[in-house]
Every structure is written in C-alpha cells, then in structure tokens.
Design an enzyme around this catalytic site. Structure first.
Site, PDB file in Angstrom:
ATOM      1  N   ASP A  52       0.843  -1.191   0.000  1.00 18.59           N
ATOM      2  CA  ASP A  52       0.000   0.000   0.000  1.00 18.59           C
ATOM      3  C   ASP A  52       0.882   1.246   0.000  1.00 18.59           C
ATOM      4  O   ASP A  52       1.653   1.462   0.946  1.00 18.59           O
ATOM      5  CB  ASP A  52      -0.894   0.004   1.242  1.00 18.59           C
ATOM      6  CG  ASP A  52      -1.804   1.219   1.267  1.00 18.59           C
ATOM      7  OD1 ASP A  52      -2.819   1.201   0.549  1.00 18.59           O
ATOM      8  OD2 ASP A  52      -1.490   2.198   1.983  1.00 18.59           O
ATOM      9  N   TYR A  57       3.119   9.915   0.657  1.00 14.13           N
ATOM     10  CA  TYR A  57       4.177   9.391   1.531  1.00 14.13           C
ATOM     11  C   TYR A  57       5.575   9.791   1.038  1.00 14.13           C
ATOM     12  O   TYR A  57       6.569   9.559   1.724  1.00 14.13           O
ATOM     13  CB  TYR A  57       4.097   7.860   1.648  1.00 14.13           C
ATOM     14  CG  TYR A  57       2.764   7.340   2.156  1.00 14.13           C
ATOM     15  CD1 TYR A  57       1.857   8.177   2.801  1.00 14.13           C
ATOM     16  CD2 TYR A  57       2.402   6.009   1.994  1.00 14.13           C
ATOM     17  CE1 TYR A  57       0.638   7.714   3.247  1.00 14.13           C
ATOM     18  CE2 TYR A  57       1.180   5.537   2.444  1.00 14.13           C
ATOM     19  CZ  TYR A  57       0.295   6.391   3.068  1.00 14.13           C
ATOM     20  OH  TYR A  57      -0.915   5.920   3.509  1.00 14.13           O
ATOM     21  N   LYS A  86      -2.137   6.092  -4.152  1.00 10.06           N
ATOM     22  CA  LYS A  86      -3.271   6.990  -3.894  1.00 10.06           C
ATOM     23  C   LYS A  86      -3.051   8.373  -4.511  1.00 10.06           C
ATOM     24  O   LYS A  86      -1.939   8.905  -4.480  1.00 10.06           O
ATOM     25  CB  LYS A  86      -3.479   7.147  -2.381  1.00 10.06           C
ATOM     26  CG  LYS A  86      -3.512   5.844  -1.610  1.00 10.06           C
ATOM     27  CD  LYS A  86      -3.874   6.040  -0.148  1.00 10.06           C
ATOM     28  CE  LYS A  86      -3.623   4.784   0.661  1.00 10.06           C
ATOM     29  NZ  LYS A  86      -2.208   4.656   1.132  1.00 10.06           N
ATOM     30  N   HIS A 119      -7.148   9.482  -2.075  1.00 10.05           N
ATOM     31  CA  HIS A 119      -6.583   9.370  -0.721  1.00 10.05           C
ATOM     32  C   HIS A 119      -7.542   9.887   0.348  1.00 10.05           C
ATOM     33  O   HIS A 119      -7.675   9.292   1.425  1.00 10.05           O
ATOM     34  CB  HIS A 119      -5.245  10.111  -0.651  1.00 10.05           C
ATOM     35  CG  HIS A 119      -4.359   9.686   0.472  1.00 10.05           C
ATOM     36  ND1 HIS A 119      -3.001   9.598   0.365  1.00 10.05           N
ATOM     37  CD2 HIS A 119      -4.638   9.321   1.739  1.00 10.05           C
ATOM     38  CE1 HIS A 119      -2.494   9.197   1.527  1.00 10.05           C
ATOM     39  NE2 HIS A 119      -3.469   9.037   2.379  1.00 10.05           N
TER      40      HIS A 119
HETATM   41  N1  LIG Z   1      -5.448   6.148   4.133  1.00 10.50           N
HETATM   42  C1  LIG Z   1      -4.865   6.770   5.111  1.00 10.50           C
HETATM   43  O1  LIG Z   1      -5.144   7.936   5.398  1.00 10.50           O
HETATM   44  C2  LIG Z   1      -3.856   6.047   5.938  1.00 10.50           C
HETATM   45  C3  LIG Z   1      -3.471   6.570   7.168  1.00 10.50           C
HETATM   46  C4  LIG Z   1      -2.515   5.883   7.918  1.00 10.50           C
HETATM   47  C5  LIG Z   1      -1.974   4.701   7.440  1.00 10.50           C
HETATM   48  N2  LIG Z   1      -2.356   4.227   6.207  1.00 10.50           N
HETATM   49  C6  LIG Z   1      -1.776   2.997   5.652  1.00 10.50           C
HETATM   50  O2  LIG Z   1      -1.864   1.996   6.614  1.00 10.50           O
HETATM   51  C7  LIG Z   1      -0.556   1.427   6.831  1.00 10.50           C
HETATM   52  C8  LIG Z   1      -0.512   0.907   8.219  1.00 10.50           C
HETATM   53  O3  LIG Z   1      -0.113   1.959   9.102  1.00 10.50           O
HETATM   54  P1  LIG Z   1      -0.411   1.958  10.577  1.00 10.50           P
HETATM   55  O4  LIG Z   1       0.256   3.045  11.281  1.00 10.50           O
HETATM   56  O5  LIG Z   1      -1.874   1.912  10.626  1.00 10.50           O
HETATM   57  O6  LIG Z   1       0.286   0.575  10.963  1.00 10.50           O
HETATM   58  P2  LIG Z   1       0.181  -0.217  12.290  1.00 10.50           P
HETATM   59  O7  LIG Z   1       0.922  -1.483  11.998  1.00 10.50           O
HETATM   60  O8  LIG Z   1      -1.185  -0.227  12.895  1.00 10.50           O
HETATM   61  O9  LIG Z   1       1.029   0.689  13.291  1.00 10.50           O
HETATM   62  C9  LIG Z   1       2.372   0.895  13.089  1.00 10.50           C
HETATM   63  C10 LIG Z   1       2.969   1.067  14.466  1.00 10.50           C
HETATM   64  O10 LIG Z   1       2.850  -0.169  15.153  1.00 10.50           O
HETATM   65  C11 LIG Z   1       4.104  -0.594  15.577  1.00 10.50           C
HETATM   66  N3  LIG Z   1       4.188  -2.043  15.334  1.00 10.50           N
HETATM   67  C12 LIG Z   1       4.174  -2.697  14.145  1.00 10.50           C
HETATM   68  N4  LIG Z   1       4.216  -4.017  14.348  1.00 10.50           N
HETATM   69  C13 LIG Z   1       4.271  -4.200  15.690  1.00 10.50           C
HETATM   70  C14 LIG Z   1       4.348  -5.350  16.513  1.00 10.50           C
HETATM   71  N5  LIG Z   1       4.375  -6.561  15.989  1.00 10.50           N
HETATM   72  N6  LIG Z   1       4.376  -5.164  17.849  1.00 10.50           N
HETATM   73  C15 LIG Z   1       4.361  -3.942  18.396  1.00 10.50           C
HETATM   74  N7  LIG Z   1       4.302  -2.812  17.661  1.00 10.50           N
HETATM   75  C16 LIG Z   1       4.253  -2.945  16.311  1.00 10.50           C
HETATM   76  C17 LIG Z   1       5.118   0.180  14.807  1.00 10.50           C
HETATM   77  O11 LIG Z   1       6.199   0.374  15.624  1.00 10.50           O
HETATM   78  P3  LIG Z   1       7.670   0.731  15.077  1.00 10.50           P
HETATM   79  O12 LIG Z   1       7.563   2.127  14.571  1.00 10.50           O
HETATM   80  O13 LIG Z   1       8.521   0.580  16.297  1.00 10.50           O
HETATM   81  O14 LIG Z   1       7.980  -0.259  14.024  1.00 10.50           O
HETATM   82  C18 LIG Z   1       4.402   1.463  14.494  1.00 10.50           C
HETATM   83  O15 LIG Z   1       4.548   2.383  15.565  1.00 10.50           O
HETATM   84  C19 LIG Z   1       0.386   2.571   6.499  1.00 10.50           C
HETATM   85  O16 LIG Z   1       1.698   2.161   6.224  1.00 10.50           O
HETATM   86  C20 LIG Z   1      -0.308   3.125   5.291  1.00 10.50           C
HETATM   87  O17 LIG Z   1      -0.013   2.319   4.166  1.00 10.50           O
HETATM   88  C21 LIG Z   1      -3.295   4.867   5.481  1.00 10.50           C
END
Ligand SMILES: NC(=O)c1ccc[n+]([C@@H]2O[C@H](COP(=O)([O-])OP(=O)(O)OC[C@H]3O[C@@H](n4cnc5c(N)ncnc54)[C@H](OP(=O)(O)O)[C@@H]3O)[C@@H](O)[C@H]2O)c1
Length: 314
Positions: A52, A57, A86, A119
């Site tokens: 994604d 980004y 996006k 987006h």
């Molecule tokens: N459409 C939108 O507006 C939008 C907005 C946000 C995100 N997204 C998409 O969604 C994706 C997911 O992002 P998210 O932030 O939602 O991801 P997430 O996996 O829910 O959160 C990432 C965070 O979780 C931590 N983490 C990951 N794996 C872990 C584990 N096994 N144990 C403990 N902590 C863990 C990471 O820590 P570390 O930093 O220490 O690795 C980071 O701080 C993004 O990359 C992007 O592609 C889209």
C-alpha cells in the site's frame, strides 16, 4: 474462510471482474527513505504480497526500487503482487488525475496498478505544495471540484486499462453513499481506520452489502501507547493462544472480513506480523465486546493526515 495456517494467505475478491486482494497488506507510510527500502524488501521476502503506497508518503521511488530488486532476486512475477497507490488531495481536479497517476506509476517503476485510491475526499488547492496553508495555518481547500468529478477521471483510468480497480480512502458513509450511487465504475475498495476501538461496523456492513472490500489501516492503533497493543482483552487472548497482541489484532481484522494494512519496519517484525493464524470463536467474541471507542487519525474529518490522541471512553 481459510485454514488456520492459511489466514496470512487469504485473498479477498474484488468487484472488478476477477481480481483478488491479499488480505494482509504491507503499508509503506515510513518517513525514512532508507528504512522504506529495507522494510519493503523484508516484507516481500517474508511473504507479503500486497503493498500500500501513496503519492503523499513521498517514498514511491524507494518502494519501487525495493520491489523491482526484490521481485527479480526472488523470481516473483509482477502479477503475483498487488500494488496500490493513492491520488493526493492537491490533484483532485479531473485534468490532474491522469498526470498524477502516471507520475506515481513512473516512481513505482510499474506499468499498471492493481488499485488506485482517492486518498481523501477533500480537495486541496491544486499545485505542487502537498499541504497548502494560508498565513494563519489553515488548510486551503479547493471548492471548485466535486468528488464525483474526480471519480469520473478515476473511472477513465480503468477504461484506459492500466489501473485494475479504483476506490476511496478516509471516507464516511455519508459521502460514500451518493458517490456509490452515481459511479459508473463502482468503488472496489474503501480504506479507513479500523480496529477494535473503532470497528466502523455500519460502514463495514454497507461495504459487504455492496461488494466493496473494506481495507483497515491502524489495526494496531498506530502502535500508540497506551493503546490496543496493551489492551487487557487483547493481551489476555494473546497469552491464552500463544500469540502476540499484534498477531491477535491482525487476525481479528481478517476474520471479520476486512483486509488489513500493517507497517513492520524490521525483518523480525515482518515475520511476526505475517505469522498470524485463525483465532477461536470465543476470542473473536471477547474482542467484539470491547467497549472502548477511539479515533486516532483525524484525516477523515479534515483531509490532513495526523493523529488526535483522545482519552478512551468506556
Ligand atoms: N489512508 C490513510 O489515510 C492512511 C493513514 C494511515 C496509514 N495508512 C496505511 O496503513 C498502513 C498501516 O499503518 P499503521 O500506522 O496503521 O500501521 P500499524 O501497523 O497499525 O502501526 C504501526 C505502528 O505499530 C508498531 N508495530 C508494528 N508491528 C508491531 C508489533 N508486531 N508489535 C508492536 N508494535 C508494532 C510500529 O512500531 P515501530 O515504529 O517501532 O515499528 C508502528 O509504531 C500505512 O503504512 C499506510 O499504508 C493509510
């Protein structure tokens, strides 16, 4: 839906006439360019096949390079991965959609996209500045373009054949419904924040009813602490079944019928987040009974990405 060991390999059907999306996706929202490359490579090597991305980004080049090298090194075909990117808010004017799409393809080193998302439903002042603001710091919106106009340009990308599906992100039911009804090419995917503190049940039911795939971001609550990763119910389920809280949260998302994105930045995290298996029914029910409600990302209200931590309310 799948065998226990196969949860991580679940593929979900799209409404575009035969396409499928791998349910467990790797998100590339990683600020650091070097980490983007290593994390993308590690995710591919671990087995992630859904990537994604987003113009916003500012790292499509790094993702594209890592994918090209990784596919070649492992002998994986382009058709075996699913890539999304996006359209950013500053490119909503119909005449800007195709150039933005082409620029993303170019940066990603791809000749087609599996999915292109709007987006956010918010149009910003068109131009190269991704975050246009006035002197007081207020976002400069563009009131001269309607979401449906942008969508018509997205539909033409599907007609052109280099974009296999289109969808929306950070959208609520109130905006999705009229767009769905007017769309010639129906949205294939809706990507929104969703986790046990924000289950978005009404939107999920609508999507299931209309054959739209619901794709959850922030499944781990963006990793914020205190938060989902330390929730007592999640921790208790994890301890009982010998999995980590992150694995429980990712499995829960897929078992309720959504695809899900996660962003492991190291190889060890990639292996952990890929190594999910089916949760027992009683665990699903316990998680579904969690009462805390918390939206972490206010982008759905403003179009500007960011976090608005709030005190969880029971
Ligand atoms: N459409 C939108 O507006 C939008 C907005 C946000 C995100 N997204 C998409 O969604 C994706 C997911 O992002 P998210 O932030 O939602 O991801 P997430 O996996 O829910 O959160 C990432 C965070 O979780 C931590 N983490 C990951 N794996 C872990 C584990 N096994 N144990 C403990 N902590 C863990 C990471 O820590 P570390 O930093 O220490 O690795 C980071 O701080 C993004 O990359 C992007 O592609 C889209």
């Amino acid at each position: 839906m799948t065998e226990p060991s196969g949860l991580r390999l679940t593929r979900m059907p799209l409404n575009n006439g035969g396409g499928h999306m791998p349910a467990l996706g790797f998100g590339t929202l990683i600020p650091d360019a070097a980490v983007t490359k290593t994390a993308t490579r590690d995710a591919l090597e671990t087995g992630f096949r859904h990537f994604d991305c987003a113009e916003r980004y500012r790292n499509e080049r790094e993702v594209g390079e890592a994918l090209q090298l990784g596919l070649a090194a492992a002998g994986i075909a382009r058709e075996d991965i699913f890539v999304t990117t996006k359209l950013w808010n500053t490119n909503h004017r119909p005449e800007r959609v195709k150039p933005a799409f082409e620029a993303s393809l170019d940066r990603l080193r791809l000749d087609y996209l599996d999915l292109y998302l709007v987006h956010t439903p918010f149009a910003f002042q068109p131009g190269d500045e991704q975050d246009p603001r006035d002197q007081d710091g207020n976002v400069l919106y563009d009131n001269d373009v309607a979401l449906l106009d942008t969508w018509r340009a997205m539909e033409r990308l599907v007609d052109d054949g280099r974009c296999r599906a289109i969808g929306l992100s950070d959208i609520g039911l109130n905006e999705l419904l009229p767009l769905y009804e007017s769309a010639r090419v129906k949205p294939a995917v809706v990507q929104v924040e969703a986790h046990p503190y924000l289950p978005e049940t009404e939107l999920l039911e609508f999507c299931k009813d209309k054959g739209i795939l619901f794709l959850a971001f922030a499944p781990l609550g963006h990793g914020m602490k205190p938060g989902l990763l330390e929730d007592p119910v999640i921790s208790a389920v994890a301890a009982r079944i010998g999995k980590t809280p992150a694995q429980v949260l990712l499995a829960w998302a897929i078992q309720r019928g959504t695809a899900v994105l996660t962003t492991p930045k190291t190889a060890a995290r990639a292996r952990e987040n890929f190594d999910i298996s089916t949760l027992p029914e009683d665990a699903l029910n316990e998680i579904n009974r969690i009462q805390t409600r918390q939206r972490l990302n206010n982008v759905v209200n403003t179009g500007s990405p960011g976090f608005i931590p709030r005190v969880p309310s029971a």
